[in-house]
Write a protein that holds these residues in place. Structure first.
Motif, short mmCIF file in Angstrom:
data_model
loop_
_atom_site.label_atom_id
_atom_site.label_comp_id
_atom_site.label_asym_id
_atom_site.label_seq_id
_atom_site.Cartn_x
_atom_site.Cartn_y
_atom_site.Cartn_z
N LEU A 136 0.84 -1.19 0.00
CA LEU A 136 0.00 0.00 0.00
C LEU A 136 0.88 1.24 0.00
O LEU A 136 1.96 1.27 0.61
N VAL A 137 0.40 2.28 -0.68
CA VAL A 137 1.10 3.56 -0.75
C VAL A 137 0.17 4.64 -0.19
O VAL A 137 -1.00 4.74 -0.59
N ASP A 138 0.69 5.44 0.74
CA ASP A 138 -0.08 6.53 1.33
C ASP A 138 0.64 7.85 1.07
O ASP A 138 1.89 7.91 1.08
N LEU A 139 -0.13 8.91 0.87
CA LEU A 139 0.42 10.24 0.68
C LEU A 139 -0.11 11.17 1.76
O LEU A 139 -1.21 10.97 2.29
N GLY A 140 0.67 12.20 2.07
CA GLY A 140 0.21 13.21 3.00
C GLY A 140 0.74 14.57 2.58
O GLY A 140 1.77 14.68 1.91
N ALA A 141 0.03 15.63 2.93
CA ALA A 141 0.46 16.99 2.63
C ALA A 141 -0.29 17.93 3.55
O ALA A 141 -1.37 17.61 4.07
N GLY A 142 0.29 19.10 3.77
CA GLY A 142 -0.40 20.06 4.61
C GLY A 142 0.28 21.40 4.67
O GLY A 142 1.46 21.53 4.33
N ILE A 143 -0.48 22.41 5.07
CA ILE A 143 0.03 23.74 5.34
C ILE A 143 -0.71 24.28 6.56
O ILE A 143 -1.74 23.74 6.97
N ALA A 144 -0.19 25.34 7.16
CA ALA A 144 -0.80 25.93 8.35
C ALA A 144 -0.79 27.44 8.23
O ALA A 144 -0.04 28.14 8.93
N PRO A 145 -1.61 28.02 7.34
CA PRO A 145 -1.65 29.47 7.19
C PRO A 145 -2.21 30.17 8.42
O PRO A 145 -3.03 29.61 9.15
N ARG A 146 -1.78 31.40 8.64
CA ARG A 146 -2.31 32.20 9.74
C ARG A 146 -3.43 33.08 9.22
O ARG A 146 -3.31 33.76 8.20
N ILE A 147 -4.54 33.07 9.93
CA ILE A 147 -5.69 33.90 9.60
C ILE A 147 -5.89 34.86 10.77
O ILE A 147 -6.42 34.47 11.82
N GLY A 148 -5.44 36.08 10.59
CA GLY A 148 -5.44 37.01 11.70
C GLY A 148 -4.49 36.54 12.77
O GLY A 148 -3.30 36.31 12.52
N GLU A 149 -4.99 36.34 13.97
CA GLU A 149 -4.17 35.86 15.07
C GLU A 149 -4.24 34.34 15.24
O GLU A 149 -3.60 33.79 16.11
N GLN A 150 -5.04 33.67 14.39
CA GLN A 150 -5.26 32.24 14.54
C GLN A 150 -4.56 31.46 13.43
O GLN A 150 -4.21 32.02 12.39
N VAL A 151 -4.39 30.17 13.67
CA VAL A 151 -3.72 29.29 12.71
C VAL A 151 -4.72 28.27 12.20
O VAL A 151 -5.45 27.65 12.98
N LEU A 152 -4.76 28.11 10.87
CA LEU A 152 -5.60 27.11 10.23
C LEU A 152 -4.70 25.97 9.75
O LEU A 152 -3.81 26.18 8.92
N HIS A 153 -4.94 24.77 10.26
CA HIS A 153 -4.17 23.59 9.84
C HIS A 153 -4.96 22.85 8.77
O HIS A 153 -6.07 22.38 9.03
N LEU A 154 -4.39 22.73 7.58
CA LEU A 154 -5.02 21.99 6.49
C LEU A 154 -4.16 20.77 6.20
O LEU A 154 -2.99 20.90 5.83
N ASP A 155 -4.73 19.58 6.39
CA ASP A 155 -4.00 18.34 6.20
C ASP A 155 -4.73 17.44 5.22
O ASP A 155 -5.95 17.25 5.32
N LEU A 156 -3.96 16.89 4.27
CA LEU A 156 -4.49 15.95 3.29
C LEU A 156 -3.81 14.61 3.51
O LEU A 156 -2.58 14.52 3.55
#
Length: 712
Positions: free
Chosen positions: A654-674
């Protein structure tokens, strides 16, 4: 293992050894300039706070951020990337940890250090704690009975709730996740805060999953029989009746007194409804009518009162825990949407009082933990069908776990006494079998102990050895079960004369830890006397095979390897492998539910983020599983003899992939994970997938997770 797979395993071991060698040379050259910071925390299976790498026992810590980034939906899935840890799965809702080939009643599940019960006698009975509500999970490999008593002879999994942020008004996170394979939506929120004296922590999550999807392949079940298609699954594509719905939550309130003590009241609830796909013809209709399922309903509540107070040099940690667990199941062919039909209804209340004291130097020792514990379980079986009966279980224990350093050698030793009583009661069973009607009280007095040490060879290299005695009392289920169990597609029969299991576990580990590399190599041996197992009697009742519980002596041997190397500040390579062999000592037959030999290699690249694209990463993981034959009497082993499907499995990759970024929105952080699982939609059957007998394992699954931090 097949020859090709042996070569692959050998190659991976070679890479591991080479990696350690290269890393060692670089680290030794840089030792004088390198200062390594080791985190000190209280970890499961240790007498005093310390770094997990510097304990005699093998301990892994998996943080909440790691579980959420990979899109883990259950505890088993969250931990299966650790060497020596696997998961028994049933769709997306069930994931039961397997540690060094042992699972179920032989692995102690803990919530904040207190043993919890999820009626784990069932192969498909999942732990009733949600990953989103946890701060971290600690995994101890090997016997842990000294601290946690019966059922810890194979290891322990400690699920630790989110901690209270005492000095922050509010801090939290929201979560939204979509899983493409079964159209599942997860939506949750958790928060914590306090004013320095009063604090709180809360969390709530809803998980709503549809039917899982498998690759579309040839299917078969008779009539007519076909030798060419005998191994073909009965179901592929969308697997009907594999949906589930959960609403899980937790609320904690805390108080700090003037003397530095902390006192917390924590309430949690896990509420689940799910369907399981049944093999044909296990429901109410003929196979030609299509797939059928069985609806099940699980409700688990827990109230924990705990404290921590230092008095005269001893840190006392009292805990009182009430757990209520109710498991209901319909007759085969009646899904959850039809409502509960009263077939199986088992409920228990469990009360645990535990007091442990953590002390410093005393009587020549450097420090340790002493404690007492009492547990009372009261179970009722109200269904029209007896599976696990009503009854009571009591356990009283006293233990001590101490450590002493001699230069570069740290020794850790423990001793525990348990008095265990169990009794099946016809008065608490709606339709008792004769075994329950005639049941007598069973009493066991057991002494267990452990001795381990870790020797520091260099600043980065250490050698650890551990020997532990474990025990497990037979459960109400194993003693008195009498009925058809849809969870294993068989009629199960208890044995009221079972003795407790006792084990002697030894392991030896070589560990490397530096600022750029982490590696370990472990060999272990676990000898279990009076091993309890389901024996295929060769009889059939109502068309199902009869499995009766029996005992024999058994032995497990295994090897675990893992390495993680920071090649550059942006690129990390990793590899891991495990093999475990378990057999009966009387005839050499394999033990049930052992994981297939497996290995994985992975790479993670985290380039420098720019602008809004903060903390970007990509990852690739390749996992190889060897072929595996089902053991005699193993749950679902009957499908090797069925005119469709199979209980033994072929090797697969099996092969698995992952990716992500964590942009800042104002004073908060948004974690986007694939996270993409089974990237190439591989057609396979996982050996520990309980649907393997009549269906394929899940196909490609794309999980997108968005987590938004809020507060301080």
């Amino acid at each position: 293992m097949r020859s090709g797979e042996q070569c692959a395993a050998g190659a991976l071991i070679g890479v591991f050894i080479l990696g350690v060698s290269v890393t060692s040379d670089k680290a030794l050259a840089a030792q004088e300039d390198e200062s390594q910071t080791l985190e000190t925390v209280t970890v499961t299976g240790a007498p005093l706070p310390g770094n997990p790498l510097l304990q005699a026992a093998d301990v892994d810590v998996v943080e909440s951020n790691e579980m959420e980034a990979k899109g883990a939906i259950n505890i088993g899935e969250a931990l299966e990337s650790q060497a020596g840890v696997d998961s028994i799965s049933t769709g997306n809702s069930v994931g039961k940890p397997v540690i060094r080939g042992l699972s179920g009643e032989r692995i102690k599940m803990l919530n904040n250090g207190i043993g919890v019960d999820h009626q784990q006698y069932g192969v498909r009975h999942m732990p009733t704690t949600d990953t989103f509500l946890l701060d971290r999970v600690e995994v101890v490999r090997g016997a842990s009975s000294v601290l946690y008593g019966s059922s810890a002879l194979g290891g322990a999994v400690n699920m630790l709730s989110s901690e209270i942020a005492w000095d922050t008004p509010v801090r939290g996170e929201t979560l939204t996740r979509y899983s493409s394979n079964n159209g599942q939506w997860d939506t949750g929120i958790k928060a914590t805060g306090g004013n320095g004296r009063l604090g709180y922590s809360l969390g709530l999550i809803r998980r709503d999953g549809g039917n899982i999807q498998t690759p579309d392949e040839t299917t078969h079940f008779p009539p007519p029989p076909s030798q060419d298609l005998q191994d073909a699954p009965a179901y592929t594509g969308e697997l009907d009746d594999t949906d589930f719905n959960q609403v899980n939550g937790e609320l904690a309130l805390g108080f700090r007194d003037d003397g530095g003590g902390t006192w917390t009241a924590r309430y949690s609830r896990f509420n689940d409804e799910h369907n399981f796909l049944l093999p044909p013809p296990a429901g109410q209709l003929p196979p030609s009518a299509g797939a059928e399922g069985v609806g099940q309903y699980i409700d688990n509540q827990q109230l924990e009162l705990s404290g921590e107070k230092r008095v005269d040099g001893i840190t006392w940690k009292p805990k009182l825990v009430w757990q209520n667990n109710r498991r209901r199941s319909n007759a085969g062919g009646r899904p959850r949407t039809a409502g509960f039909d009263g077939t199986i209804d088992v409920e228990f209340d469990q009360y645990t009082a535990r007091l442990e004291g953590q002390h410093g130097p005393f009587a020549g020792l450097d420090g340790g933990t002493v404690g007492i514990e009492y547990t009372h379980k009261d179970q009722e079986s109200r269904g029209t069908t007896q599976l696990s009966p009503g009854g009571t279980v009591d356990n009283m224990a006293a233990f001590a776990f101490e450590e002493k350093r001699f230069g570069d050698l740290l020794l850790q030793a423990g001793l525990r006494y348990d008095h265990h009583q169990i009794e099946g009661k016809a008065s608490k069973t709606a339709n008792p079998s004769q075994n329950v009607t005639d049941a007598e009280r069973h009493s066991y007095d057991v002494v267990t102990g452990s001795l381990g040490g870790i020797y520091t060879l260099t600043d980065n290299l250490s050698l650890a050895a551990n020997a532990g005695r474990g025990f497990r009392a037979p459960s109400l289920f194993e003693l008195y079960v009498a009925g058809k169990h849809g969870g294993v597609a068989a009629f199960q029969q208890g044995s009221p004369d079972l003795d407790p299991e006792t084990s002697f576990n030894t392991d030896l580990s070589l560990r490397w830890a530096s600022s750029t590399a982490r590696a370990s190599a472990t060999v272990y041996r676990n000898v279990i006397d009076d091993y309890i197992f389901p024996r295929d009697t060769g009889e059939r009742r109502s068309g199902s095979p009869v499995f009766a519980y029996d005992q024999t002596d058994a032995i497990l041997r295994g090897v675990e390897l893992s390495i993680e190397k920071d090649v550059t500040s942006r690129l990390t390579l990793s590899a891991a492998a495990e093999t475990v062999n378990g057999e009966r000592r009387d005839n050499g037959d394999d033990l049930p539910l052992l994981p297939a030999d497996n290995m994985r290699v992975g790479a993670r690249f985290a380039p420098q983020g720019a602008g809004w694209a903060r903390n970007p990463y990509t990852s690739l993981t390749v996992r190889r599983y060897a072929s595996k034959d089902a053991a005699p009497g193993e749950p679902f082993s009957q499908f090797d003899d069925a005119p469709f499907g199979t209980a033994s499995t072929d090797g697969y990759t099996l092969v698995d992939l992952g990716a992500g970024i964590a942009p800042r929105i104002g004073e908060q952080v948004l974690h986007l994970d694939l996270a993409v699982h089974n990237l190439f939609d591989e057609d396979y059957r996982g050996f520990l997938d309980t649907y393997k007998g009549y269906a394929l394992s899940p196909g490609r699954d794309i999980r997108l997770t968005a987590r938004l931090d809020f507060g301080a």
